[in-house]
Motif scaffolding. Structure first.
Motif, PDB file in Angstrom:
ATOM      1  N   PHE A 110       0.848  -1.186   0.000  1.00 57.14           N
ATOM      2  CA  PHE A 110       0.000   0.000   0.000  1.00 57.14           C
ATOM      3  C   PHE A 110       0.889   1.244   0.000  1.00 57.14           C
ATOM      4  O   PHE A 110       1.845   1.332   0.778  1.00 57.14           O
ATOM      5  CB  PHE A 110      -0.910   0.006   1.225  1.00 57.14           C
ATOM      6  N   SER A 111       0.559   2.211  -0.836  1.00 57.39           N
ATOM      7  CA  SER A 111       1.431   3.384  -0.983  1.00 57.39           C
ATOM      8  C   SER A 111       1.195   4.442   0.087  1.00 57.39           C
ATOM      9  O   SER A 111       2.076   5.266   0.332  1.00 57.39           O
ATOM     10  CB  SER A 111       1.234   4.008  -2.369  1.00 57.39           C
ATOM     11  N   ARG A 112       0.025   4.433   0.719  1.00 59.21           N
ATOM     12  CA  ARG A 112      -0.283   5.440   1.741  1.00 59.21           C
ATOM     13  C   ARG A 112      -0.505   4.740   3.066  1.00 59.21           C
ATOM     14  O   ARG A 112      -1.526   4.078   3.274  1.00 59.21           O
ATOM     15  CB  ARG A 112      -1.521   6.252   1.349  1.00 59.21           C
ATOM     16  N   VAL A 113       0.452   4.880   3.968  1.00 65.54           N
ATOM     17  CA  VAL A 113       0.412   4.177   5.247  1.00 65.54           C
ATOM     18  C   VAL A 113       0.586   5.181   6.377  1.00 65.54           C
ATOM     19  O   VAL A 113       1.407   6.108   6.292  1.00 65.54           O
ATOM     20  CB  VAL A 113       1.511   3.093   5.314  1.00 65.54           C
ATOM     21  N   TYR A 114      -0.176   4.972   7.447  1.00 61.88           N
ATOM     22  CA  TYR A 114      -0.149   5.845   8.614  1.00 61.88           C
ATOM     23  C   TYR A 114       0.030   4.990   9.861  1.00 61.88           C
ATOM     24  O   TYR A 114      -0.555   3.909   9.978  1.00 61.88           O
ATOM     25  CB  TYR A 114      -1.441   6.672   8.719  1.00 61.88           C
ATOM     26  N   GLY A 115       0.849   5.481  10.777  1.00 60.39           N
ATOM     27  CA  GLY A 115       0.997   4.821  12.059  1.00 60.39           C
ATOM     28  C   GLY A 115       0.039   5.423  13.077  1.00 60.39           C
ATOM     29  O   GLY A 115      -0.251   6.621  13.039  1.00 60.39           O
ATOM     30  N   MET A 116      -0.434   4.583  13.975  1.00 56.81           N
ATOM     31  CA  MET A 116      -1.265   5.050  15.083  1.00 56.81           C
ATOM     32  C   MET A 116      -0.758   4.403  16.361  1.00 56.81           C
ATOM     33  O   MET A 116      -0.742   3.177  16.486  1.00 56.81           O
ATOM     34  CB  MET A 116      -2.745   4.700  14.878  1.00 56.81           C
ATOM     35  N   CYS A 117      -0.317   5.228  17.296  1.00 57.63           N
ATOM     36  CA  CYS A 117       0.080   4.761  18.619  1.00 57.63           C
ATOM     37  C   CYS A 117      -1.172   4.764  19.496  1.00 57.63           C
ATOM     38  O   CYS A 117      -1.789   5.819  19.703  1.00 57.63           O
ATOM     39  CB  CYS A 117       1.155   5.663  19.205  1.00 57.63           C
ATOM     40  N   VAL A 118      -1.545   3.593  19.973  1.00 57.80           N
ATOM     41  CA  VAL A 118      -2.841   3.407  20.634  1.00 57.80           C
ATOM     42  C   VAL A 118      -2.666   3.246  22.137  1.00 57.80           C
ATOM     43  O   VAL A 118      -2.009   2.301  22.600  1.00 57.80           O
ATOM     44  CB  VAL A 118      -3.550   2.159  20.061  1.00 57.80           C
ATOM     45  N   TRP A 119      -3.243   4.151  22.894  1.00 52.76           N
ATOM     46  CA  TRP A 119      -3.410   3.980  24.337  1.00 52.76           C
ATOM     47  C   TRP A 119      -4.905   3.847  24.576  1.00 52.76           C
ATOM     48  O   TRP A 119      -5.637   4.845  24.639  1.00 52.76           O
ATOM     49  CB  TRP A 119      -2.866   5.190  25.101  1.00 52.76           C
ATOM     50  N   LEU A 120      -5.385   2.625  24.684  1.00 56.08           N
ATOM     51  CA  LEU A 120      -6.828   2.397  24.743  1.00 56.08           C
ATOM     52  C   LEU A 120      -7.082   1.083  25.482  1.00 56.08           C
ATOM     53  O   LEU A 120      -7.091   0.009  24.869  1.00 56.08           O
ATOM     54  CB  LEU A 120      -7.408   2.351  23.315  1.00 56.08           C
ATOM     55  N   PRO A 121      -7.263   1.134  26.800  1.00 56.95           N
ATOM     56  CA  PRO A 121      -7.491  -0.094  27.571  1.00 56.95           C
ATOM     57  C   PRO A 121      -8.909  -0.616  27.372  1.00 56.95           C
ATOM     58  O   PRO A 121      -9.881  -0.018  27.822  1.00 56.95           O
ATOM     59  CB  PRO A 121      -7.255   0.357  29.019  1.00 56.95           C
TER      60      PRO A 121
END
Length: 327
Positions: A110-121
């Motif tokens: 995939f050419s468009r990639v985004y990271g997401m750092c998740v703090w979600l208990p």
């Protein structure tokens, strides 16, 4: 814009529910009994404040894509490739996952990639039901373009996430934050194997400290930046505090839940195993994380319940491995 949440479990289900409550077009992708429950009864979201049943569209696999679709990938890392296999590769993908290897894997296709750092208990142990334990917000999410930077789409995603029940931030160095989260997630295998530490003097906490110290040595030698616990506390404040939910027993984190569901797999190769990989690449011994990776995988493969290994057994295995590598 339509958000397609692939992996509508604890994290994906909560994110999808909050986007839906914020007025956005959402499609949840799930499998098996969870999909059947979502399709017939909707998603039941339980929080410290409310219990709501949300009528969110659901599917059990890829659907015809639209130009405005955004894929939010919330599966375990070991399922990343299979989960994305049949989706159009021109769609943007947001990796809402633990670990730091998913973005790189996804970028191959995939050419468009985004990271997401998740703090979600949150937890998902019953089909159609997700419990999100944090208050006043269900989670805090850091979003950035991969490998670095912030663009218009990242900004729009963060705006949409922040409309109901979530705190979201754009960050140009999202992978630095995800490496900081990785250090915290090294405790997942400990919790899954021997249970959650009861306090700072608990022997389980000492194992976690050993795993993290080993990991920081590896990351420092590899020249990989990571956020610090002090930064995380300053940003988080009391926006995502865990609170009890009446009638809901809070189990453990994602790896604990994998063993509790007897899913047959666990994320340890992409958490403790990431430290082992970097250690091998840079000539740094990683005996603590290697034992945690190996034993977590064995427990998942043999479908052993969480917290079924005596602490003394785990410490003995680690000490044995440390001694062998020092010879």
């Amino acid at each position: 814009m339509r958000y397609i949440v692939i992996g509508a479990g604890a994290v994906g289900g909560t994110i999808g529910a909050r986007l839906h409550q914020g007025g956005h077009d959402v499609l949840l992708i799930a499998r098996g009994a969870h999909y059947e429950a979502l399709k017939s009864d909707g998603l039941r979201l339980i929080t410290p404040e409310t219990t709501e049943t949300l009528d969110i569209p659901a599917a059990d696999g890829p659907v015809p894509a639209r130009d405005d679709d955004v894929l939010i990938l919330a599966t375990k890392s070991q399922d990343t490739i299979a989960a994305l296999a049949d989706w159009p590769t021109d769609l943007p993908v947001v990796c809402a996952q633990n670990g730091v290897d998913n973005e790189r894997m996804v970028l191959r296709r995939f050419s468009r990639v985004y990271g997401m750092c998740v703090w979600l208990p949150a937890q998902h142990l019953e089909p159609g039901v997700v419990a999100a334990h944090a208050y006043p917000y269900s989670g805090m999410l850091h979003v950035g373009h991969y490998p670095h930077g912030v663009d218009d789409l990242a900004t729009r995603i963060v705006t949409d996430l922040g409309k109901r029940g979530l705190v979201a931030r754009t960050v140009p160095d999202v992978m630095r934050w995800k490496h900081g989260k990785l250090l915290g997630n090294l405790a997942n295998a400990v919790e899954a194997l021997v249970g959650h530490p009861d306090g700072p003097v608990d022997g389980r906490a000492a194992v976690v400290d050993r795993a993290r110290a080993e990991a920081m040595d590896v990351l420092d030698k590899a020249g990989i930046a990571y956020s610090t616990p002090e930064e995380e506390r300053e940003v988080r404040g009391h926006q995502v505090d865990v609170r009890p939910i009446e009638g809901v027993d809070r189990g453990g984190g994602s790896s604990w839940q994998s063993l509790a569901r007897a899913s047959g797999s666990i994320e340890a190769d992409y958490l403790n195993g990431e430290i082992v990989l970097q250690g091998r690449l840079h000539g740094v011994p990683t005996p603590v994380n290697e034992v945690l990776r190996r034993e977590a995988n064995r427990h998942a493969r043999e479908k052993l319940p969480p917290a079924s290994m005596p602490l003394e057994t785990l410490v003995g295995l680690i000490d044995e491995r440390c001694a062998a590598e020092s010879r």
